[in-house]
Design a protein around this motif. Structure first.
Motif, mmCIF file in Angstrom:
data_model
loop_
_atom_site.group_PDB
_atom_site.id
_atom_site.type_symbol
_atom_site.label_atom_id
_atom_site.label_comp_id
_atom_site.label_asym_id
_atom_site.label_seq_id
_atom_site.Cartn_x
_atom_site.Cartn_y
_atom_site.Cartn_z
ATOM 1 N N HIS A 106 -0.454 7.784 11.170
ATOM 2 C CA HIS A 106 0.077 7.715 9.809
ATOM 3 C C HIS A 106 -0.290 6.424 9.089
ATOM 4 O O HIS A 106 0.160 6.204 7.960
ATOM 5 C CB HIS A 106 1.598 7.892 9.829
ATOM 6 C CG HIS A 106 2.007 9.291 10.173
ATOM 7 N ND1 HIS A 106 1.862 10.343 9.292
ATOM 8 C CD2 HIS A 106 2.509 9.808 11.310
ATOM 9 C CE1 HIS A 106 2.276 11.456 9.869
ATOM 10 N NE2 HIS A 106 2.675 11.167 11.100
ATOM 11 N N MET B 70 -3.137 4.068 7.209
ATOM 12 C CA MET B 70 -4.468 4.193 6.651
ATOM 13 C C MET B 70 -5.451 3.529 7.612
ATOM 14 O O MET B 70 -5.148 2.478 8.193
ATOM 15 C CB MET B 70 -4.540 3.573 5.254
ATOM 16 C CG MET B 70 -4.030 2.157 5.146
ATOM 17 S SD MET B 70 -3.762 1.624 3.419
ATOM 18 C CE MET B 70 -5.426 1.154 2.967
ATOM 19 N N ALA C 79 12.438 4.671 1.336
ATOM 20 C CA ALA C 79 12.048 4.163 2.657
ATOM 21 C C ALA C 79 11.720 2.675 2.565
ATOM 22 O O ALA C 79 12.176 1.867 3.387
ATOM 23 C CB ALA C 79 10.842 4.945 3.188
ATOM 24 N N VAL C 80 10.952 2.298 1.549
ATOM 25 C CA VAL C 80 10.559 0.897 1.414
ATOM 26 C C VAL C 80 11.779 0.023 1.104
ATOM 27 O O VAL C 80 11.906 -1.092 1.612
ATOM 28 C CB VAL C 80 9.465 0.733 0.337
ATOM 29 C CG1 VAL C 80 9.088 -0.730 0.190
ATOM 30 C CG2 VAL C 80 8.242 1.564 0.694
ATOM 31 N N ALA D 17 5.159 3.872 7.580
ATOM 32 C CA ALA D 17 5.556 3.715 6.171
ATOM 33 C C ALA D 17 5.877 2.259 5.873
ATOM 34 O O ALA D 17 5.417 1.690 4.878
ATOM 35 C CB ALA D 17 6.762 4.614 5.864
ATOM 36 N N ILE E 267 16.120 5.104 7.073
ATOM 37 C CA ILE E 267 15.002 5.759 6.401
ATOM 38 C C ILE E 267 15.054 7.238 6.767
ATOM 39 O O ILE E 267 15.254 7.601 7.927
ATOM 40 C CB ILE E 267 13.658 5.110 6.827
ATOM 41 C CG1 ILE E 267 13.613 3.665 6.293
ATOM 42 C CG2 ILE E 267 12.475 5.935 6.339
ATOM 43 C CD1 ILE E 267 12.358 2.906 6.664
ATOM 44 N N THR E 268 14.898 8.089 5.758
ATOM 45 C CA THR E 268 14.995 9.535 5.975
ATOM 46 C C THR E 268 13.813 10.041 6.802
ATOM 47 O O THR E 268 12.660 9.782 6.464
ATOM 48 C CB THR E 268 15.013 10.279 4.625
ATOM 49 O OG1 THR E 268 16.106 9.786 3.846
ATOM 50 C CG2 THR E 268 15.173 11.779 4.833
ATOM 51 N N HIS F 125 -0.356 4.930 0.371
ATOM 52 C CA HIS F 125 -0.839 5.530 1.608
ATOM 53 C C HIS F 125 0.276 5.800 2.609
ATOM 54 O O HIS F 125 0.032 6.056 3.789
ATOM 55 C CB HIS F 125 -1.975 4.685 2.178
ATOM 56 C CG HIS F 125 -3.104 4.619 1.208
ATOM 57 N ND1 HIS F 125 -3.888 5.714 0.912
ATOM 58 C CD2 HIS F 125 -3.516 3.638 0.363
ATOM 59 C CE1 HIS F 125 -4.762 5.402 -0.038
ATOM 60 N NE2 HIS F 125 -4.556 4.146 -0.398
ATOM 61 N N ILE F 126 1.496 5.752 2.131
ATOM 62 C CA ILE F 126 2.616 6.212 2.947
ATOM 63 C C ILE F 126 2.567 7.740 2.968
ATOM 64 O O ILE F 126 2.354 8.384 1.939
ATOM 65 C CB ILE F 126 3.953 5.698 2.367
ATOM 66 C CG1 ILE F 126 4.009 4.166 2.520
ATOM 67 C CG2 ILE F 126 5.152 6.373 3.036
ATOM 68 C CD1 ILE F 126 5.249 3.522 1.949
ATOM 69 N N THR F 127 2.739 8.301 4.169
ATOM 70 C CA THR F 127 2.641 9.751 4.324
ATOM 71 C C THR F 127 3.829 10.454 3.665
ATOM 72 O O THR F 127 4.980 10.118 3.930
ATOM 73 C CB THR F 127 2.615 10.128 5.819
ATOM 74 O OG1 THR F 127 1.524 9.453 6.452
ATOM 75 C CG2 THR F 127 2.461 11.636 5.995
ATOM 76 N N HIS G 257 2.734 -0.010 5.764
ATOM 77 C CA HIS G 257 1.977 0.050 4.508
ATOM 78 C C HIS G 257 2.608 -0.849 3.450
ATOM 79 O O HIS G 257 1.921 -1.474 2.651
ATOM 80 C CB HIS G 257 1.917 1.490 3.985
ATOM 81 C CG HIS G 257 0.920 2.338 4.694
ATOM 82 N ND1 HIS G 257 1.271 3.455 5.390
ATOM 83 C CD2 HIS G 257 -0.418 2.213 4.838
ATOM 84 C CE1 HIS G 257 0.176 3.998 5.925
ATOM 85 N NE2 HIS G 257 -0.858 3.263 5.600
ATOM 86 N N ALA G 258 3.934 -0.893 3.466
ATOM 87 C CA ALA G 258 4.614 -1.697 2.458
ATOM 88 C C ALA G 258 4.517 -3.186 2.765
ATOM 89 O O ALA G 258 4.293 -3.993 1.861
ATOM 90 C CB ALA G 258 6.088 -1.276 2.365
ATOM 91 N N GLN H 50 6.162 7.300 12.758
ATOM 92 C CA GLN H 50 5.904 7.654 11.355
ATOM 93 C C GLN H 50 6.692 6.730 10.418
ATOM 94 O O GLN H 50 6.163 6.291 9.389
ATOM 95 C CB GLN H 50 6.259 9.125 11.104
ATOM 96 C CG GLN H 50 5.947 9.536 9.666
ATOM 97 C CD GLN H 50 6.020 11.035 9.423
ATOM 98 O OE1 GLN H 50 6.116 11.831 10.372
ATOM 99 N NE2 GLN H 50 5.959 11.426 8.156
ATOM 100 N N GLU I 159 0.846 -1.206 0.000
ATOM 101 C CA GLU I 159 0.000 0.000 0.000
ATOM 102 C C GLU I 159 0.878 1.251 0.000
ATOM 103 O O GLU I 159 0.725 2.134 0.841
ATOM 104 C CB GLU I 159 -0.942 -0.018 1.215
ATOM 105 C CG GLU I 159 -1.950 -1.141 1.209
ATOM 106 C CD GLU I 159 -3.093 -0.919 0.206
ATOM 107 O OE1 GLU I 159 -3.084 0.138 -0.465
ATOM 108 O OE2 GLU I 159 -3.968 -1.798 0.087
ATOM 109 N N PHE I 160 1.756 1.320 -0.984
ATOM 110 C CA PHE I 160 2.704 2.437 -1.053
ATOM 111 C C PHE I 160 1.990 3.779 -1.205
ATOM 112 O O PHE I 160 2.521 4.812 -0.825
ATOM 113 C CB PHE I 160 3.678 2.232 -2.215
ATOM 114 C CG PHE I 160 4.309 0.869 -2.242
ATOM 115 C CD1 PHE I 160 4.937 0.359 -1.111
ATOM 116 C CD2 PHE I 160 4.263 0.074 -3.377
ATOM 117 C CE1 PHE I 160 5.510 -0.914 -1.119
ATOM 118 C CE2 PHE I 160 4.828 -1.190 -3.400
ATOM 119 C CZ PHE I 160 5.457 -1.683 -2.268
#
Lengths: 418, 418
Positions: free
Chosen positions: B370, B372, A336-337, B336, B265-266, A264-266, B339-340, B332, A261-262
């Motif tokens: 953060h 969904m 990030a992923v 991310a 991750i940034t 919906h990553i903020t 979601h992935a 946060q 679900e990329f």
């Protein structure tokens, strides 16, 4: 690769697993060595005569294996020896993608070569029986065999011709939206009530179902842009933004069918509200509608995503600037992923990917900027190659993965071993 | 679960795979039904007499299976029947974690119960032979058997006592830093030259090696905070920030051994430079050193991470505020990744997790903000339970996963089936 692991169907007992493993052994031997007699199969498989005859009988009944004309070997006397071989008319698999406004189908032959694919658009308001009719008609157009009459499905058109697909084992079906129990016969997604039953009645085989974006990811890893890699991150930039992960050649689904679900990553916590209910999701910045809106805000003129893509292709400056900003945000999310998952290849698909390098170059630039240097040369960004047939092809890959008789689709070549 | 997939060792031919599969079948039957005669094994496994005798002979030679005292069944005459069973003295596995400044060991018995674990700190400047000596001594303290003399390893102390571990099949070893070809005998990490050879000489068995943080992730999924779930995201907040993913009960490693690098991750592209070479990584905000620095900047006084944790436990206000900000950034990043990947459980470990809810509550709050909404009730945040022994236990899990004779560690209970 996670070696030594044998994930199984959760409800299988050890004896069912054992039987499947024996079936696999016999099929693998026939695949590798061609026609073999029962005696030869016995020697090579290590199975007892009783077990082997039982397994072979089951495979012959199912149509996966055929017993060739008995013949007497040249230099030997005695009873004729019957050779067993894979059934050339069996093992075909089909995939169907019930997208929002189109039906896509694809079929493969026993060698798992793609026989063909076909698509038909619709208004998005058709009933399931009507959509299934389209799928049947499209599949019919892909096969050369004489169509046969079948019983009419509930509400389906009795005049529609059935596809005869030999010993077809299952159909892989892609649908829109999150799917519970994905990849199985008990899979379900919102709004598809009745569809699996309809397909089972029409084709008389099990129906495996999964999210269609995820199936596109699997297809790109098996036949598409990442066919040389078993570890793929697929991102689709379309009316929605989503994707899928392929891990060690197999679809990763997540604990509750929620993964990939990329969209919906903020990206910006203070950003716009997304359809999912939260704010600042990548989908609010990189979907076709979002890109079109950003283009208009930048002074561009376009009535549709196609207009926008035409402008981008014509190197219209505001279009390129919007794509640069979109690509930068996409690249940061992908980085990030990547840190989490470590894919070998990133495949970008969906209509927006048609913008080509105007999108992919800024994606790659941002990706490398946000990746730890150690990881930078370990990921490749590519454009999807399968187009609109991707999800239907993924349905086929799903069948080849999940049904015990058809697991051996061509393995992706390992990059290290290449 | 990805059913029907059988990932294999990449260099295995079909016959090796077949043999392993037969070994697995025999071991699974002995595990399930207890002692069985060869005839009973033949019936239940479906293997031919020749194949079965061959497989059993191999298992007896390796020490995995023992032939019990022959006896004549009560109501039958004739030759005594020899029963085969799993060797109660075999199958023990040990794990060793060579952390930066400590050696941790753990051992399990045949039932895969943890026999014990032990740790010893050091200055971080010891040679590999010295560290291996510590490991041997610690393992010795865990076993009840009489120690036996072994040959002295290169540069190792000849006086160190060897651990006798029956038919030990392999040792799982955790090391610091990215690992190439992880989980295998050919695994390598920077600075460990000579270590695998040293261990092989000392223990006479294969040495499987992986990144120690990733092994801690596996251990939490098998024995720790997430033992009820096969899909786990493990985050370790220590001097570095890293983690690991467990997917369907197995460690996910990524295409090039790069995964679980959550620390890079940034969080803020304009942030501080990280050791990895880029800027604004989570590690620059949430490592022990970073948290200590942020605490001092907020007016707190602490000479060490332990001081800081003591302040947090005492509800010192600046400490709690720093933890709230750190937790928010961590949450946060975790959203991310969720979601992935869609894990069922997030496990937070490392020294900073000792702050408990002062850290985990803000982590969870930011995570849910953060995520969904659809995904919000599908993930659970928990504190790690295995402590400093985690990576050594993960080494054991690695052995149980990867060596063909010991794949059946207790399966995590599926939440859906529970």
């Amino acid at each position: 690769m996670l070696s030594g692991m044998h994930p199984m169907h959760p409800h299988d007992g050890p004896l069912t697993r054992l039987r499947r493993s024996h079936e696999q052994s016999v099929l693998e031997l026939l695949r590798k060595y061609g026609p073999l007699s029962r005696a030869e199969l016995g020697t090579r498989s290590g199975l007892s005569r009783t077990t082997l005859y039982d397994i072979v009988a089951g495979l012959v009944t199912s149509g996966a294996v055929v017993a060739g004309t008995p013949y007497v070997e040249a230099r030997k006397r005695g009873r004729p020896v019957e050779k067993l071989s894979l059934n050339p008319a069996a093992g075909e698999a089909v995939g169907i993608d019930f997208a929002r406004r189109a039906v896509h189908v694809a079929a493969v032959n026993l060698a798992h070569e793609v026989v063909g694919s076909a698509s038909e658009g619709h208004t998005g308001e058709l009933s399931w029986p009507e959509r299934v009719d389209i799928a049947v008609r499209l599949l019919d157009s892909l096969t050369t065999r004489a169509p046969a009459e079948v019983e009419a499905g509930d509400g389906g058109s009795g005049r529609a011709q059935a596809v005869h697909l030999g010993a077809l084992r299952a159909i892989g079906v892609g649908v829109v939206g999150p799917t519970t129990d994905p990849g199985s016969e008990s899979a379900h997604a919102q709004g598809i009530d009745g569809l699996p039953d309809l397909l089972r009645k029409r084709f008389g085989v099990p129906v495996l179902l999964d999210n269609n974006t995820r199936l596109a990811a699997l297809a790109e890893a098996v036949w598409g842009a990442a066919a040389d890699s078993g570890d793929v991150l697929y991102l689709r930039l379309s009316h929605g933004v989503g994707g899928g992960l392929v891990v060690g050649g197999a679809l990763h689904r997540g604990r509750y069918g929620l993964s990939g679900e990329f969209g919906h990553i903020t990206v910006d916590p203070a950003g716009e509200r997304c359809e999912c209910g939260k704010t600042g999701c990548l989908e609010t910045r990189a979907s076709l509608d979002a890109v079109l809106r950003r283009y208009r805000e930048a002074g561009g003129r376009a009535d549709s995503p196609a207009d926008f893509l035409a402008s981008a292709t014509a190197a219209d400056r505001p279009a390129l600037e919007v794509l640069a900003r979109v690509g930068s945000e996409v690249g940061q999310v992908l980085a990030a992923v990547c840190h989490a998952v470590g894919p070998g290849v990133i495949v970008v698909g969906g209509e927006l990917a048609q913008a080509g390098d105007a999108l992919l170059a800024p994606v790659e630039q941002a990706l490398r900027q946000h990746l730890m240097p150690l990881a930078c040369h370990h990921v490749d960004v590519r454009r999807a190659t399968l187009g609109e047939a991707g999800s239907a092809l993924g349905g086929i890959a799903l069948v080849l993965h999940e049904t015990p008789l058809l697991t051996h689709y061509p393995q992706p070549v390992s990059e290290e071993n290449a």
